[in-house]
Design a protein around this motif. Sequence first.
Motif, PDB file in Angstrom:
ATOM      1  N   SER A   7      -0.307  -5.662  -6.797  1.00 17.36           N
ATOM      2  CA  SER A   7      -1.303  -5.172  -7.741  1.00 17.36           C
ATOM      3  C   SER A   7      -0.905  -3.775  -8.177  1.00 17.36           C
ATOM      4  O   SER A   7      -0.022  -3.157  -7.574  1.00 17.36           O
ATOM      5  N   GLY A   8      -1.564  -3.292  -9.216  1.00 17.09           N
ATOM      6  CA  GLY A   8      -1.345  -1.924  -9.652  1.00 17.09           C
ATOM      7  C   GLY A   8      -0.506  -1.756 -10.898  1.00 17.09           C
ATOM      8  O   GLY A   8      -0.333  -0.632 -11.379  1.00 17.09           O
ATOM      9  N   GLY A   9       0.026  -2.847 -11.405  1.00 22.26           N
ATOM     10  CA  GLY A   9       0.819  -2.732 -12.618  1.00 22.26           C
ATOM     11  C   GLY A   9      -0.060  -2.456 -13.823  1.00 22.26           C
ATOM     12  O   GLY A   9      -1.288  -2.474 -13.744  1.00 22.26           O
ATOM     13  N   LEU A  18       2.431   5.345 -11.868  1.00 24.03           N
ATOM     14  CA  LEU A  18       1.687   4.186 -11.390  1.00 24.03           C
ATOM     15  C   LEU A  18       1.945   4.036  -9.906  1.00 24.03           C
ATOM     16  O   LEU A  18       3.024   4.413  -9.425  1.00 24.03           O
ATOM     17  N   ARG A  19       0.990   3.455  -9.200  1.00 25.01           N
ATOM     18  CA  ARG A  19       1.216   3.099  -7.803  1.00 25.01           C
ATOM     19  C   ARG A  19       0.987   1.613  -7.646  1.00 25.01           C
ATOM     20  O   ARG A  19      -0.113   1.114  -7.897  1.00 25.01           O
ATOM     21  N   LEU A  20       2.017   0.939  -7.213  1.00 25.43           N
ATOM     22  CA  LEU A  20       1.935  -0.481  -6.939  1.00 25.43           C
ATOM     23  C   LEU A  20       1.593  -0.709  -5.481  1.00 25.43           C
ATOM     24  O   LEU A  20       2.017   0.056  -4.612  1.00 25.43           O
ATOM     25  N   SER A  21       0.864  -1.777  -5.225  1.00 27.18           N
ATOM     26  CA  SER A  21       0.537  -2.171  -3.865  1.00 27.18           C
ATOM     27  C   SER A  21       0.995  -3.596  -3.623  1.00 27.18           C
ATOM     28  O   SER A  21       1.007  -4.424  -4.539  1.00 27.18           O
ATOM     29  N   LYS A  76      -3.247  -1.229   7.281  1.00 30.09           N
ATOM     30  CA  LYS A  76      -3.869  -1.849   6.116  1.00 30.09           C
ATOM     31  C   LYS A  76      -3.084  -3.049   5.616  1.00 30.09           C
ATOM     32  O   LYS A  76      -3.447  -3.649   4.599  1.00 30.09           O
ATOM     33  N   ASN A  77      -1.971  -3.332   6.315  1.00 32.56           N
ATOM     34  CA  ASN A  77      -1.162  -4.503   5.948  1.00 32.56           C
ATOM     35  C   ASN A  77      -0.688  -4.411   4.500  1.00 32.56           C
ATOM     36  O   ASN A  77      -0.668  -5.407   3.772  1.00 32.56           O
ATOM     37  N   THR A  78      -0.283  -3.212   4.092  1.00 30.46           N
ATOM     38  CA  THR A  78       0.042  -2.966   2.696  1.00 30.46           C
ATOM     39  C   THR A  78       1.273  -2.068   2.575  1.00 30.46           C
ATOM     40  O   THR A  78       1.464  -1.145   3.376  1.00 30.46           O
ATOM     41  N   VAL A  79       2.062  -2.362   1.565  1.00 29.37           N
ATOM     42  CA  VAL A  79       3.215  -1.541   1.200  1.00 29.37           C
ATOM     43  C   VAL A  79       2.981  -1.014  -0.213  1.00 29.37           C
ATOM     44  O   VAL A  79       2.414  -1.714  -1.048  1.00 29.37           O
ATOM     45  N   TYR A  80       3.436   0.205  -0.457  1.00 27.86           N
ATOM     46  CA  TYR A  80       3.195   0.849  -1.736  1.00 27.86           C
ATOM     47  C   TYR A  80       4.509   1.248  -2.416  1.00 27.86           C
ATOM     48  O   TYR A  80       5.517   1.467  -1.758  1.00 27.86           O
ATOM     49  N   LEU A  81       4.433   1.348  -3.722  1.00 27.64           N
ATOM     50  CA  LEU A  81       5.526   1.930  -4.487  1.00 27.64           C
ATOM     51  C   LEU A  81       4.914   2.916  -5.468  1.00 27.64           C
ATOM     52  O   LEU A  81       4.286   2.517  -6.450  1.00 27.64           O
ATOM     53  N   GLN A  82       5.081   4.200  -5.176  1.00 22.58           N
ATOM     54  CA  GLN A  82       4.617   5.248  -6.071  1.00 22.58           C
ATOM     55  C   GLN A  82       5.709   5.521  -7.091  1.00 22.58           C
ATOM     56  O   GLN A  82       6.835   5.843  -6.715  1.00 22.58           O
ATOM     57  N   MET A  83       5.371   5.389  -8.352  1.00 17.33           N
ATOM     58  CA  MET A  83       6.358   5.537  -9.422  1.00 17.33           C
ATOM     59  C   MET A  83       5.948   6.699 -10.325  1.00 17.33           C
ATOM     60  O   MET A  83       4.876   6.656 -10.944  1.00 17.33           O
ATOM     61  N   ASN A  84       6.774   7.716 -10.379  1.00 16.55           N
ATOM     62  CA  ASN A  84       6.523   8.894 -11.200  1.00 16.55           C
ATOM     63  C   ASN A  84       7.598   9.038 -12.270  1.00 16.55           C
ATOM     64  O   ASN A  84       8.663   8.422 -12.184  1.00 16.55           O
ATOM     65  N   SER A  85       7.302   9.841 -13.268  1.00 21.85           N
ATOM     66  CA  SER A  85       8.259  10.119 -14.350  1.00 21.85           C
ATOM     67  C   SER A  85       8.817   8.829 -14.939  1.00 21.85           C
ATOM     68  O   SER A  85      10.025   8.680 -15.127  1.00 21.85           O
ATOM     69  N   LEU A  86       7.940   7.922 -15.220  1.00 18.73           N
ATOM     70  CA  LEU A  86       8.360   6.605 -15.712  1.00 18.73           C
ATOM     71  C   LEU A  86       8.982   6.704 -17.101  1.00 18.73           C
ATOM     72  O   LEU A  86       8.569   7.534 -17.927  1.00 18.73           O
ATOM     73  N   THR A  87       9.951   5.866 -17.340  1.00 17.24           N
ATOM     74  CA  THR A  87      10.624   5.772 -18.631  1.00 17.24           C
ATOM     75  C   THR A  87      10.539   4.329 -19.114  1.00 17.24           C
ATOM     76  O   THR A  87      10.282   3.413 -18.328  1.00 17.24           O
ATOM     77  N   PRO A  88      10.768   4.105 -20.412  1.00 16.16           N
ATOM     78  CA  PRO A  88      10.750   2.720 -20.913  1.00 16.16           C
ATOM     79  C   PRO A  88      11.734   1.803 -20.177  1.00 16.16           C
ATOM     80  O   PRO A  88      11.506   0.586 -20.098  1.00 16.16           O
ATOM     81  N   VAL A  93       8.897  -6.690 -14.492  1.00 12.64           N
ATOM     82  CA  VAL A  93       8.003  -7.278 -13.498  1.00 12.64           C
ATOM     83  C   VAL A  93       8.485  -6.804 -12.136  1.00 12.64           C
ATOM     84  O   VAL A  93       9.657  -6.974 -11.790  1.00 12.64           O
ATOM     85  N   TYR A  94       7.582  -6.204 -11.392  1.00 18.25           N
ATOM     86  CA  TYR A  94       7.911  -5.677 -10.071  1.00 18.25           C
ATOM     87  C   TYR A  94       7.389  -6.649  -9.016  1.00 18.25           C
ATOM     88  O   TYR A  94       6.220  -7.056  -9.052  1.00 18.25           O
ATOM     89  N   VAL A  95       8.260  -6.960  -8.083  1.00 18.46           N
ATOM     90  CA  VAL A  95       7.953  -7.950  -7.052  1.00 18.46           C
ATOM     91  C   VAL A  95       8.247  -7.368  -5.681  1.00 18.46           C
ATOM     92  O   VAL A  95       9.287  -6.716  -5.503  1.00 18.46           O
ATOM     93  N   CYS A  96       7.352  -7.620  -4.737  1.00 18.05           N
ATOM     94  CA  CYS A  96       7.644  -7.201  -3.371  1.00 18.05           C
ATOM     95  C   CYS A  96       8.137  -8.402  -2.569  1.00 18.05           C
ATOM     96  O   CYS A  96       7.846  -9.558  -2.907  1.00 18.05           O
ATOM     97  N   ALA A  97       8.879  -8.100  -1.530  1.00 21.82           N
ATOM     98  CA  ALA A  97       9.490  -9.143  -0.725  1.00 21.82           C
ATOM     99  C   ALA A  97       9.568  -8.691   0.725  1.00 21.82           C
ATOM    100  O   ALA A  97       9.566  -7.493   1.014  1.00 21.82           O
ATOM    101  N   ALA A  98       9.679  -9.674   1.617  1.00 22.98           N
ATOM    102  CA  ALA A  98       9.700  -9.390   3.051  1.00 22.98           C
ATOM    103  C   ALA A  98      10.870 -10.102   3.722  1.00 22.98           C
ATOM    104  O   ALA A  98      11.222 -11.230   3.337  1.00 22.98           O
TER     105      ALA A  98
END
Length: 124
Positions: A7-9, A18-21, A76-88, A93-98
């Motif tokens: 989530s978070g897109g 943006l911060r993805l979870s 919290k059983n959660t992983v995050y991706l904090q994304m700053n200074s985003l560019t085009p 599509v961002y996908v998490c994997a284990a």
Amino acid sequence: QVQLVESGGGLVQAGGSLRLSCAASVGTLRVYVMGWFRQAPGKEREFVASISWGGSSTYYADSVKGRFTISRDNAKNTVYLQMNSLTPEDTAVYVCAAKRTVVAATQDTTYNYWGQGTQVTVSS
């Protein structure tokens, strides 16, 4: 076994953040090395970042180093991706994997479980 939900897109202007979870709807994430990947239209899926079981070790693709931060909260059983200074060029599509082991964490073929993904669009 684990089931992953991102989530978070969304849509953000260049320079924004943006911060993805990535949460586990089934199972626990604490036993897995976690990774984020992304796939832009017409391009192959590429590695973004990975994090070890306890979070002490992280690794980033050169294209996001210094702008993105991967973290995890096992309570919290959660992983995050904090994304700053985003560019085009970050539009994808961002996908998490284990995966169970830390070996070859940049290679998508070594991951066992995948989420459905969340769209990130960066406008210029």
